[in-house]
Design an enzyme around this catalytic site. Sequence first.
Site, PDB file in Angstrom:
ATOM      1  N   HIS A 171      -2.728  -5.327  -5.250  1.00  0.00           N
ATOM      2  CA  HIS A 171      -3.459  -4.467  -4.194  1.00  0.00           C
ATOM      3  C   HIS A 171      -4.688  -4.074  -4.922  1.00  0.00           C
ATOM      4  CE1 HIS A 171       0.959  -3.726  -2.702  1.00  0.00           C
ATOM      5  NE2 HIS A 171       0.534  -4.171  -1.915  1.00  0.00           N
ATOM      6  N   ARG A 227      -1.785 -14.521  -0.768  1.00  0.00           N
ATOM      7  CA  ARG A 227      -1.432 -14.912  -1.823  1.00  0.00           C
ATOM      8  C   ARG A 227      -1.014 -16.368  -2.120  1.00  0.00           C
ATOM      9  NH1 ARG A 227       2.928 -10.072  -2.396  1.00  0.00           N
ATOM     10  NH2 ARG A 227       2.784 -10.618   0.131  1.00  0.00           N
ATOM     11  N   LYS A 244      11.569  -1.034   8.218  1.00  0.00           N
ATOM     12  CA  LYS A 244      11.777  -1.172   6.725  1.00  0.00           C
ATOM     13  C   LYS A 244      12.288   0.045   6.170  1.00  0.00           C
ATOM     14  CE  LYS A 244       8.545  -4.842   5.427  1.00  0.00           C
ATOM     15  NZ  LYS A 244       7.555  -5.025   4.426  1.00  0.00           N
ATOM     16  N   SER A 275       5.193  -5.852  -4.373  1.00  0.00           N
ATOM     17  CA  SER A 275       5.798  -4.653  -4.405  1.00  0.00           C
ATOM     18  C   SER A 275       7.383  -4.608  -4.541  1.00  0.00           C
ATOM     19  CB  SER A 275       5.663  -3.765  -3.442  1.00  0.00           C
ATOM     20  OG  SER A 275       4.173  -3.432  -3.395  1.00  0.00           O
TER      21      SER A 275
HETATM   22  P1  ADP Z   1       2.637  -5.624   4.060  1.00  0.00           P
HETATM   23  O1  ADP Z   1       4.137  -5.242   4.379  1.00  0.00           O
HETATM   24  O2  ADP Z   1       1.803  -5.128   5.037  1.00  0.00           O
HETATM   25  O3  ADP Z   1       2.803  -7.314   3.735  1.00  0.00           O
HETATM   26  P2  ADP Z   1       2.069  -5.260   1.209  1.00  0.00           P
HETATM   27  O4  ADP Z   1       1.971  -3.812   0.611  1.00  0.00           O
HETATM   28  O5  ADP Z   1       3.229  -6.043   0.928  1.00  0.00           O
HETATM   29  O6  ADP Z   1       2.244  -4.983   2.738  1.00  0.00           O
HETATM   30  O7  ADP Z   1       0.768  -6.156   1.353  1.00  0.00           O
HETATM   31  C1  ADP Z   1      -0.124  -5.465   1.872  1.00  0.00           C
HETATM   32  C2  ADP Z   1      -1.559  -6.452   1.679  1.00  0.00           C
HETATM   33  O8  ADP Z   1      -2.036  -6.646   0.354  1.00  0.00           O
HETATM   34  C3  ADP Z   1      -1.341  -7.565   2.222  1.00  0.00           C
HETATM   35  O9  ADP Z   1      -2.215  -8.265   2.914  1.00  0.00           O
HETATM   36  C4  ADP Z   1      -0.842  -8.679   1.100  1.00  0.00           C
HETATM   37  O10 ADP Z   1      -1.086  -9.976   1.369  1.00  0.00           O
HETATM   38  C5  ADP Z   1      -1.701  -7.975   0.170  1.00  0.00           C
HETATM   39  N1  ADP Z   1      -1.156  -8.267  -1.312  1.00  0.00           N
HETATM   40  C6  ADP Z   1      -0.143  -8.049  -1.790  1.00  0.00           C
HETATM   41  N2  ADP Z   1       0.242  -8.168  -3.040  1.00  0.00           N
HETATM   42  C7  ADP Z   1      -0.945  -8.860  -3.221  1.00  0.00           C
HETATM   43  C8  ADP Z   1      -1.575  -9.557  -4.452  1.00  0.00           C
HETATM   44  N3  ADP Z   1      -0.508  -9.783  -5.611  1.00  0.00           N
HETATM   45  N4  ADP Z   1      -2.650 -10.205  -4.501  1.00  0.00           N
HETATM   46  C9  ADP Z   1      -3.472 -10.262  -3.594  1.00  0.00           C
HETATM   47  N5  ADP Z   1      -3.100  -9.311  -2.116  1.00  0.00           N
HETATM   48  C10 ADP Z   1      -1.806  -8.945  -2.052  1.00  0.00           C
END
Ligand code: ADP
Length: 162
Positions: free
Chosen positions: A17, A90, A41, A128
């Site tokens: 992030h 990703r 969730k 996460s």
């Molecule tokens: P959501 O439940 O909305 O997917 P996340 O916190 O998992 O929430 O992800 C938020 C955003 O960050 C999404 O666009 C996700 O693709 C991106 N993201 C999460 N992890 C990574 C990573 N390792 N590299 C790049 N983008 C990421």
Amino acid sequence: MRIGIYPGSFDPVTFGHVDIILRSSKMFDLLIIAVLNNNVKKPLFSAEERVELIRQVTKNMRNVSVEAFDGLLIDFVKKKNASTIVRGLRAVSDFEYELQIAQTNHKMSSDIDTVFLTTSLEYSYLSSSIVREIASYNGDISKFVPKEIIPSILAKYNKSLD
Ligand code: ADP
């Protein structure tokens, strides 16, 4: 003023992030990180806690702010007078879902676009949920999340750094 919105769960915020935050904040005058207060969730951290963790991590980034939101993302984007949604990609597995959401949002509001940043290779595996899994077994998460938030994550599992 160009305002971008980077929405997500951030439960908790990871280096993946942070990478997207750093890169996308250069594209806007203001980047608002929008923490989804999702009642479906069951998150590890409350929305307020997730906001606080991201604030700690972004405190030196001058054009980045953090807020929680609930309801439809598109309504939050409009309320903030933003024009662009930022999402990270990703892997191919992210693509289908993200495309559907982006197209739905564009259909609902044609002046709002979604831009995708591809993950930096070193974080392409990182999520996460992986951080939560490792922390729950008291594993070393220092390669995955900024060090200032590690104690808060371990505390959720009644673990500590020693
Ligand atoms: P959501 O439940 O909305 O997917 P996340 O916190 O998992 O929430 O992800 C938020 C955003 O960050 C999404 O666009 C996700 O693709 C991106 N993201 C999460 N992890 C990574 C990573 N390792 N590299 C790049 N983008 C990421």
